[in-house]
Enzyme design. Structure first.
Site, mmCIF file in Angstrom:
data_model
loop_
_atom_site.group_PDB
_atom_site.id
_atom_site.type_symbol
_atom_site.label_atom_id
_atom_site.label_comp_id
_atom_site.label_asym_id
_atom_site.label_seq_id
_atom_site.Cartn_x
_atom_site.Cartn_y
_atom_site.Cartn_z
ATOM 1 N N ARG A 1 12.960 -4.253 8.885
ATOM 2 C CA ARG A 1 12.080 -3.879 10.429
ATOM 3 C C ARG A 1 11.768 -4.523 10.743
ATOM 4 O O ARG A 1 11.885 -6.056 10.707
ATOM 5 C CB ARG A 1 10.546 -3.394 10.124
ATOM 6 C CG ARG A 1 10.112 -1.986 9.121
ATOM 7 C CD ARG A 1 8.611 -2.144 8.524
ATOM 8 N NE ARG A 1 7.991 -2.764 9.768
ATOM 9 C CZ ARG A 1 6.471 -2.233 9.674
ATOM 10 N NH1 ARG A 1 5.997 -1.939 8.495
ATOM 11 N NH2 ARG A 1 5.892 -3.012 10.188
ATOM 12 N N ARG B 1 0.113 -10.608 12.857
ATOM 13 C CA ARG B 1 -0.217 -9.012 12.749
ATOM 14 C C ARG B 1 -1.681 -9.293 11.466
ATOM 15 O O ARG B 1 -2.240 -8.574 11.332
ATOM 16 C CB ARG B 1 0.999 -7.966 11.580
ATOM 17 C CG ARG B 1 1.943 -7.414 12.387
ATOM 18 C CD ARG B 1 3.013 -7.022 12.056
ATOM 19 N NE ARG B 1 2.821 -6.090 10.902
ATOM 20 C CZ ARG B 1 3.901 -6.048 9.790
ATOM 21 N NH1 ARG B 1 5.492 -6.956 9.612
ATOM 22 N NH2 ARG B 1 3.983 -5.119 8.971
ATOM 23 N N ARG C 1 -9.499 1.405 9.803
ATOM 24 C CA ARG C 1 -8.587 -0.433 10.032
ATOM 25 C C ARG C 1 -10.672 -1.183 10.481
ATOM 26 O O ARG C 1 -10.552 -2.328 10.680
ATOM 27 C CB ARG C 1 -8.339 0.029 11.391
ATOM 28 C CG ARG C 1 -6.779 0.267 10.058
ATOM 29 C CD ARG C 1 -5.847 0.178 12.047
ATOM 30 N NE ARG C 1 -4.656 0.985 11.469
ATOM 31 C CZ ARG C 1 -3.462 0.604 10.868
ATOM 32 N NH1 ARG C 1 -3.699 -0.941 10.916
ATOM 33 N NH2 ARG C 1 -2.756 1.098 10.736
ATOM 34 N N ARG D 1 12.557 -8.130 2.708
ATOM 35 C CA ARG D 1 12.488 -6.442 2.509
ATOM 36 C C ARG D 1 13.402 -6.233 3.398
ATOM 37 O O ARG D 1 13.341 -6.197 4.708
ATOM 38 C CB ARG D 1 10.974 -6.708 2.917
ATOM 39 C CG ARG D 1 10.468 -4.661 2.742
ATOM 40 C CD ARG D 1 9.245 -4.732 2.659
ATOM 41 N NE ARG D 1 8.075 -5.134 4.511
ATOM 42 C CZ ARG D 1 7.071 -4.003 4.834
ATOM 43 N NH1 ARG D 1 6.584 -4.371 3.819
ATOM 44 N NH2 ARG D 1 6.998 -4.285 5.834
ATOM 45 N N LYS E 1 0.759 -0.905 -0.246
ATOM 46 C CA LYS E 1 -0.086 -0.063 -0.207
ATOM 47 C C LYS E 1 1.022 0.984 -0.060
ATOM 48 O O LYS E 1 0.723 2.442 -0.726
ATOM 49 C CB LYS E 1 -0.708 -0.174 1.328
ATOM 50 C CG LYS E 1 -2.265 -1.070 1.007
ATOM 51 C CD LYS E 1 -2.775 -1.522 2.948
ATOM 52 C CE LYS E 1 -2.454 -0.982 3.468
ATOM 53 N NZ LYS E 1 -1.647 -2.446 4.355
#
Length: 214
Positions: free
Chosen positions: A161, A172, A87, A126, A13
């Protein structure tokens, strides 16, 4: 034109939002960015946000909607991209009411569909540029050999991260499916939902979104 980018963590996103900002002059509204900005602003709202965050509590929907209203009424662009908000169904209703109050509307909701297993594989590989947030992937878009970011040119400043590991990502994802996935049915029923393949090549995803937005 106001749009929502909907999809699980890691679906891309943020990457697509940045492209829309650069190419269409839209304004990205990321809940996290807005809260950090408010916290550091020194305003009355900012002090309230800071107190809540410092206490380890969740910022209320009312405050988030207040921050969004501030952005919608003070910033000018070719439309807004809601990234990470809403959300929940309650937040979706609140956003709808706010847009109506301001005489605005929601153009479309782009759902970035992904396969969980493929997503886990992608996210655990990533890394991002510490300078501009450009995303790299060990397999599909490795960090350049010269160590320079292809977007901003910063050298050897790439980070992973802490929560980009399989266990954290699955946690998550479960949170997303429990709280946020009901929005898919909500916006489908309204006729606003437009799906794209979030695991396609970045340029293919861009093209799919461009076709939807016209």
């Amino acid at each position: 034109m106001n749009i929502i980018l909907l999809g699980p963590p890691g679906a891309g996103k943020g990457t697509q939002a940045r492209h829309l900002v650069e190419t269409r002059g839209m304004i990205q509204l990321s809940t996290g960015d807005m809260l950090r900005e408010a916290r550091n602003s020194g305003t009355e709202m900012g002090k309230k946000v800071a107190a809540i965050m410092d206490a380890g509590k969740l910022v209320t929907d009312e405050i988030v909607i207040g921050l969004i209203e501030e952005k919608l009424t003070t910033e000018k662009g070719a439309g807004f991209i809601f990234d990470g908000f809403p959300r929940t169904l309650a937040q979706a209703d609140a956003l709808s009411a706010l847009l109506t109050k301001l005489g605005q509307s929601l153009h479309t909701v782009i759902e970035m569909r992904v396969d969980d297993e493929a997503l886990v594989e992608r996210i655990t590989a990533r890394s991002t540029c510490g300078g501009c947030g450009e995303v790299y992937n060990d397999k599909t878009k490795p960090i350049p050999a010269d160590g320079k970011c292809t977007n901003c040119g910063k050298e050897n400043d790439f980070v992973r991260r802490a929560d980009d590991n399989e266990e954290s990502l699955r946690t998550r994802l479960m949170e997303y499916y429990k709280k946020t996935s009901p929005l898919i049915g909500y916006y489908y029923a309204k006729g606003d939902l437009r799906p794209v393949n979030g695991l396609a090549d970045i340029k293919e995803v861009r093209a799919s979104i461009a076709a939807i937005l016209g």
